[in-house]
Design a protein around this motif. Structure first.
Motif, PDB file in Angstrom:
ATOM      1  N   ASN A 118       0.819  -1.214   0.000  1.00 26.92           N
ATOM      2  CA  ASN A 118       0.000   0.000   0.000  1.00 26.92           C
ATOM      3  C   ASN A 118       0.853   1.264   0.000  1.00 26.92           C
ATOM      4  O   ASN A 118       0.601   2.173  -0.809  1.00 26.92           O
ATOM      5  N   PRO A 119       1.878   1.391   0.876  1.00 29.59           N
ATOM      6  CA  PRO A 119       2.735   2.573   0.808  1.00 29.59           C
ATOM      7  C   PRO A 119       3.423   2.742  -0.540  1.00 29.59           C
ATOM      8  O   PRO A 119       3.572   3.868  -1.035  1.00 29.59           O
ATOM      9  N   LEU A 122       0.836   4.122  -3.094  1.00 33.45           N
ATOM     10  CA  LEU A 122       0.596   5.545  -2.864  1.00 33.45           C
ATOM     11  C   LEU A 122       1.780   6.376  -3.332  1.00 33.45           C
ATOM     12  O   LEU A 122       1.605   7.442  -3.948  1.00 33.45           O
ATOM     13  N   SER A 123       2.988   5.905  -3.041  1.00 40.89           N
ATOM     14  CA  SER A 123       4.183   6.653  -3.422  1.00 40.89           C
ATOM     15  C   SER A 123       4.317   6.759  -4.935  1.00 40.89           C
ATOM     16  O   SER A 123       4.667   7.822  -5.462  1.00 40.89           O
ATOM     17  N   PRO A 128      -0.094  11.151  -0.729  1.00 33.38           N
ATOM     18  CA  PRO A 128       0.429  11.067   0.640  1.00 33.38           C
ATOM     19  C   PRO A 128      -0.208   9.937   1.438  1.00 33.38           C
ATOM     20  O   PRO A 128      -1.370   9.569   1.217  1.00 33.38           O
ATOM     21  N   ASN A 129       0.540   9.397   2.352  1.00 33.56           N
ATOM     22  CA  ASN A 129       0.045   8.401   3.291  1.00 33.56           C
ATOM     23  C   ASN A 129      -0.564   9.145   4.482  1.00 33.56           C
ATOM     24  O   ASN A 129       0.165   9.699   5.309  1.00 33.56           O
ATOM     25  N   SER A 131      -2.841   7.706   6.588  1.00 39.54           N
ATOM     26  CA  SER A 131      -3.316   6.737   7.576  1.00 39.54           C
ATOM     27  C   SER A 131      -2.269   6.503   8.651  1.00 39.54           C
ATOM     28  O   SER A 131      -1.074   6.421   8.376  1.00 39.54           O
ATOM     29  N   GLN A 132      -2.741   6.396   9.887  1.00 39.46           N
ATOM     30  CA  GLN A 132      -1.853   6.081  10.995  1.00 39.46           C
ATOM     31  C   GLN A 132      -1.677   4.569  11.153  1.00 39.46           C
ATOM     32  O   GLN A 132      -0.938   4.118  12.029  1.00 39.46           O
ATOM     33  N   MET A 134      -0.510   2.560   8.768  1.00 42.23           N
ATOM     34  CA  MET A 134       0.516   2.054   7.871  1.00 42.23           C
ATOM     35  C   MET A 134       1.708   1.528   8.679  1.00 42.23           C
ATOM     36  O   MET A 134       1.996   2.023   9.778  1.00 42.23           O
ATOM     37  N   MET A 139       4.237  10.814   5.530  1.00 41.14           N
ATOM     38  CA  MET A 139       3.343  10.842   4.378  1.00 41.14           C
ATOM     39  C   MET A 139       3.991  10.217   3.149  1.00 41.14           C
ATOM     40  O   MET A 139       3.322   9.648   2.298  1.00 41.14           O
ATOM     41  N   TYR A 140       5.306  10.333   3.053  1.00 44.03           N
ATOM     42  CA  TYR A 140       6.057   9.715   1.968  1.00 44.03           C
ATOM     43  C   TYR A 140       7.213   8.943   2.595  1.00 44.03           C
ATOM     44  O   TYR A 140       8.333   9.447   2.703  1.00 44.03           O
ATOM     45  N   TRP A 147       6.711  15.591   0.204  1.00 46.63           N
ATOM     46  CA  TRP A 147       5.509  16.358   0.542  1.00 46.63           C
ATOM     47  C   TRP A 147       5.520  17.722  -0.154  1.00 46.63           C
ATOM     48  O   TRP A 147       4.475  18.214  -0.593  1.00 46.63           O
TER      49      TRP A 147
END
Length: 253
Positions: A118-119, A122-123, A128-129, A131-132, A134, A139-140, A147
């Motif tokens: 998932n990360p 998104l990357s 940006p990530n 979610s807490q 992960m 965020m990246y 960012w």
């Protein structure tokens, strides 16, 4: 026979020098743990605002006429992605390789490879990530500085869409809204170092709006008074630019 003359590209050497000095200052700021017991140039995070301001100036110089002539947002977005995405994805791949190698060498520190899907997705999409939940923070997680690139793309697209409507008066209003947003966020979080976490995204947006459109506004002033020769060119005092660079470093310190 008429020979085609090579196209002369206008290069702002002073702006390149300012950006280079600011980039070195940011690097020293981030490498502080390896250099000193204290933060090196503790205000160097403000170089990000300088980068946004320079970006606004250069974007207006390079694309304003083309946007007004009919360059669409889609084509503009493709041009910007071609310029920015390759180096970003290279940095992301290097960061991912580091995480995988560390996970292989220190099993207790790295997340399982399957949890990275998932990360990574998104990357790759430059998202940006938020979610807490992960396995990796930030965020990246593979390219922590991305960012600012996300905000750069957003504000570039906003500029492309609104270019024809950006009169000097409207630009002043936009800059003012950005300033108010920065003050509110700074009062809430006690710092101007905003935008790199989900909690401070609003402050980061205010930073890029204020700085980028201030650069666009400055380019309008340059276009009218310098490039248009509405005012006579003045020779700056000797060593004035060098003194400006030293002042910039002093501000970061």
């Amino acid at each position: 026979m008429v020979l085609n003359k090579p196209r002369v590209q206008h290069v702002f050497l002073e702006l390149d020098a300012m950006r280079g000095v600011a980039a070195v200052c940011v690097m020293l700021y981030h490498y502080s743990p390896f250099l000193s017991a204290r933060k090196v140039l503790p205000g160097a995070y403000l170089a990000v605002d300088l980068f946004f301001l320079l970006s606004g100036f250069i974007m207006a110089h390079a694309y304003r006429a083309r946007l007004l002539a009919g360059l669409g947002i889609a084509k503009f977005a493709v041009v910007r992605l071609i310029r920015l995405y390759p180096l970003y994805i290279l940095g992301t791949v290097i960061g991912l390789a580091y995480v995988l190698v560390r996970g292989a060498l220190e099993a207790d520190r790295g997340p399982p490879a399957l949890q990275l899907a998932n990360p990574v997705m998104l990357s790759v999409l430059l998202l940006p990530n938020l979610s807490q939940m992960m396995p990796l923070g930030g965020m990246y997680p593979f390219d922590g500085a991305a960012w600012s690139l996300m905000f750069e793309m957003l504000v570039n697209l906003a500029y492309a869409g609104a270019c024809a409507a950006l009169s000097p008066k409207r630009l002043r209003w936009i800059i003012g809204v950005g300033v108010i947003g920065i003050l509110v966020a700074a009062g809430q979080f006690g710092s101007l170092d905003l935008g790199m976490t989900p909690r401070t995204l609003g402050g980061g947006l205010a930073r890029v709006v204020m700085s980028f459109f201030a650069g666009v506004y400055l380019h309008g002033t340059y276009r009218r008074r310098v490039a248009g020769q509405d005012a006579p060119a003045r020779t700056p005092p000797r060593f004035a630019f060098e003194a400006t660079l030293l002042l910039l470093i002093a501000m970061f310190a």
